[in-house]
Design a protein around this motif. Structure first.
Motif, mmCIF file in Angstrom:
data_model
loop_
_atom_site.group_PDB
_atom_site.id
_atom_site.type_symbol
_atom_site.label_atom_id
_atom_site.label_comp_id
_atom_site.label_asym_id
_atom_site.label_seq_id
_atom_site.Cartn_x
_atom_site.Cartn_y
_atom_site.Cartn_z
ATOM 1 N N PHE A 163 0.798 -1.335 0.158
ATOM 2 C CA PHE A 163 -0.005 0.020 -0.027
ATOM 3 C C PHE A 163 1.018 1.382 0.138
ATOM 4 O O PHE A 163 0.697 2.341 -0.822
ATOM 5 N N VAL A 164 1.934 1.354 1.020
ATOM 6 C CA VAL A 164 2.741 2.281 0.923
ATOM 7 C C VAL A 164 3.482 2.672 -0.607
ATOM 8 O O VAL A 164 3.456 3.682 -1.213
ATOM 9 N N ALA A 165 3.689 1.544 -1.028
ATOM 10 C CA ALA A 165 4.561 1.723 -2.444
ATOM 11 C C ALA A 165 3.302 1.963 -3.509
ATOM 12 O O ALA A 165 3.974 3.098 -4.481
ATOM 13 N N SER A 166 2.201 1.604 -3.453
ATOM 14 C CA SER A 166 1.369 1.979 -4.334
ATOM 15 C C SER A 166 0.811 3.455 -4.291
ATOM 16 O O SER A 166 0.340 3.914 -5.456
ATOM 17 N N THR A 167 1.128 4.004 -3.206
ATOM 18 C CA THR A 167 0.564 5.457 -3.169
ATOM 19 C C THR A 167 1.559 6.499 -3.097
ATOM 20 O O THR A 167 1.464 7.636 -3.187
ATOM 21 N N PHE A 168 2.637 6.124 -2.779
ATOM 22 C CA PHE A 168 3.987 7.266 -2.583
ATOM 23 C C PHE A 168 4.305 7.470 -3.954
ATOM 24 O O PHE A 168 4.526 6.699 -4.942
ATOM 25 N N LYS A 169 4.307 8.817 -4.186
ATOM 26 C CA LYS A 169 4.353 9.463 -5.579
ATOM 27 C C LYS A 169 3.521 8.799 -6.505
ATOM 28 O O LYS A 169 4.105 8.633 -7.775
ATOM 29 N N ARG A 170 2.302 8.452 -6.438
ATOM 30 C CA ARG A 170 1.344 7.708 -7.171
ATOM 31 C C ARG A 170 1.843 6.519 -7.610
ATOM 32 O O ARG A 170 1.300 5.929 -8.752
ATOM 33 N N GLY A 171 2.575 5.840 -7.101
ATOM 34 C CA GLY A 171 3.053 4.604 -7.295
ATOM 35 C C GLY A 171 4.432 4.387 -7.572
ATOM 36 O O GLY A 171 4.919 5.039 -8.619
#
Length: 355
Positions: free
Chosen positions: A108-116
């Motif tokens: 989830f963190v990776a998918s949402t940080f800087k839009r993925g």
């Protein structure tokens, strides 16, 4: 073992997985690698993993405290802040090294940080190997409500290495077994039969049993990546199981249950409901109940517990228009989705569980 092709990524086993990881790192020229671990995997799994990475890119370790209680937005905010402070960019790679909490939250963190940004799952628990790391579901809990916030976004690679399992306590191993039992119950009766007597299960060839379970989950997910139909079958045992897990998490008088413990209870209860709905026979139900109870200790529920758990069902993600939707067995090895169940039957399932 042959790699398993999934939706846009591969599940690769043992040394071949690390070879593919290093190839991927080299070909993509990642600016930095961020390894997300919890306090347990930082201690017992990271020392095995670090020497296997071949890269000149900087490597940073991000650790959070172990436990489902930390799978929340506050932990995500802390990790997003650390990523920002350490200069993570769109060309960074996140590697989730851990169990289901690490896979869910790290994805989830990776998918949402800087839009993925790209991420890779390296599950270190049996539960994560056969379930959480496969299929692209990422997410966090909202208070005690399981996986209420999240997205479906696939990793670039999943590496399965059963050597990490030597670090697990027995309760964690049993927790993973619950999802494997589920795979047999909903999709493969012959696979279910392997677990009827654990004393004759060939643990020397446990890798092949894990492989079979991953194949089942992947086959279902490949047919329905966004959970519009058949993938809902993977929620068997989870409607009541998640409610039980949430109730025990939020109640200070209760000891938290592992995910697999709660799902095991949920499978017994939802098998009982299947039997009452005449979808499985009484003999099939008793086989399921006795097999699961031989692996997982019985948990006591009083009337207040049962009503509180039923009240939590309204938050289940499968519900539509205020109706609670169950996945029920349609014989061992098959299932029916979107089954409405009356509260009286749910209550009687708990009563029968005690017997």
């Amino acid at each position: 073992m042959q790699a398993i092709k999934a939706n846009g990524y591969s599940v690769i086993f043992k040394n071949n997985g690390y070879l593919e990881l290093n190839k991927m790192i080299s070909e993509n020229n990642y600016s930095k690698l961020f390894i997300i671990v919890d306090s347990n995997t930082n201690e017992v799994c990271l020392p095995k993993f670090i020497p296997l990475i071949e890269t000149e890119s900087p490597i940073e370790i991000i650790e959070f405290e172990a436990g489902e209680i930390n799978k929340n937005i506050d932990t995500c905010i802390q990790i997003w802040n650390v990523l920002t402070e350490l200069g993570a960019d769109k060309k960074s790679l996140i590697i989730n090294l851990g169990g289901g909490v690490v896979s869910d939250l790290g994805g989830f963190v990776a998918s949402t940080f800087k839009r993925g940004i790209d991420f890779i799952n390296i599950p270190t628990t049996l539960l994560a190997m056969v379930d959480a790391s496969i299929g692209g579901k990422t997410g966090i809990d909202l208070r005690s409500l399981k996986n209420q916030i999240g997205v479906i976004n696939n990793p670039k690679l999943v590496i399965i290495d059963s050597e990490y399992l030597v670090t697990l306590p027995q309760m964690e191993m049993r927790s993973g077994l619950a999802e494997m039992l589920k795979h047999g119950l909903i999709f493969d009766a012959s696979y279910w039969k392997k677990f009827l007597d654990l004393s004759i299960l060939d643990f020397a060839d446990f890798d092949s049993i894990i492989y079979h379970s991953i194949m089942i989950k992947n086959e279902i997910v490949m047919q329905d990546p966004n959970e519009k139909g058949i993938r809902k079958g993977l929620n068997f045992g989870h409607t009541l199981g998640h409610a039980i897990e949430s109730y025990f998490m939020e109640n200070p008088t209760k000891t938290n249950l592992l995910h697999g413990q709660a799902i095991a209870i949920g499978m017994i209860l939802e098998s009982y409901i299947s039997m009452i709905k005449k979808l499985i026979s009484n003999e099939e139900y008793l086989e399921i109940k006795s097999t699961i109870k031989s692996i997982f200790e019985e948990i006591n529920f009083n009337k207040i517990d049962i009503q509180s758990i039923i009240d939590l069902l309204i938050h289940d993600k499968k519900n539509e228009k205020g109706k609670i939707k169950f996945v029920l067995l349609d014989g061992i090895g098959k299932f029916k989705i979107e089954q409405v169940v009356e509260n009286e039957i749910i209550t009687s399932s708990f009563e029968d569980y005690k017997l």
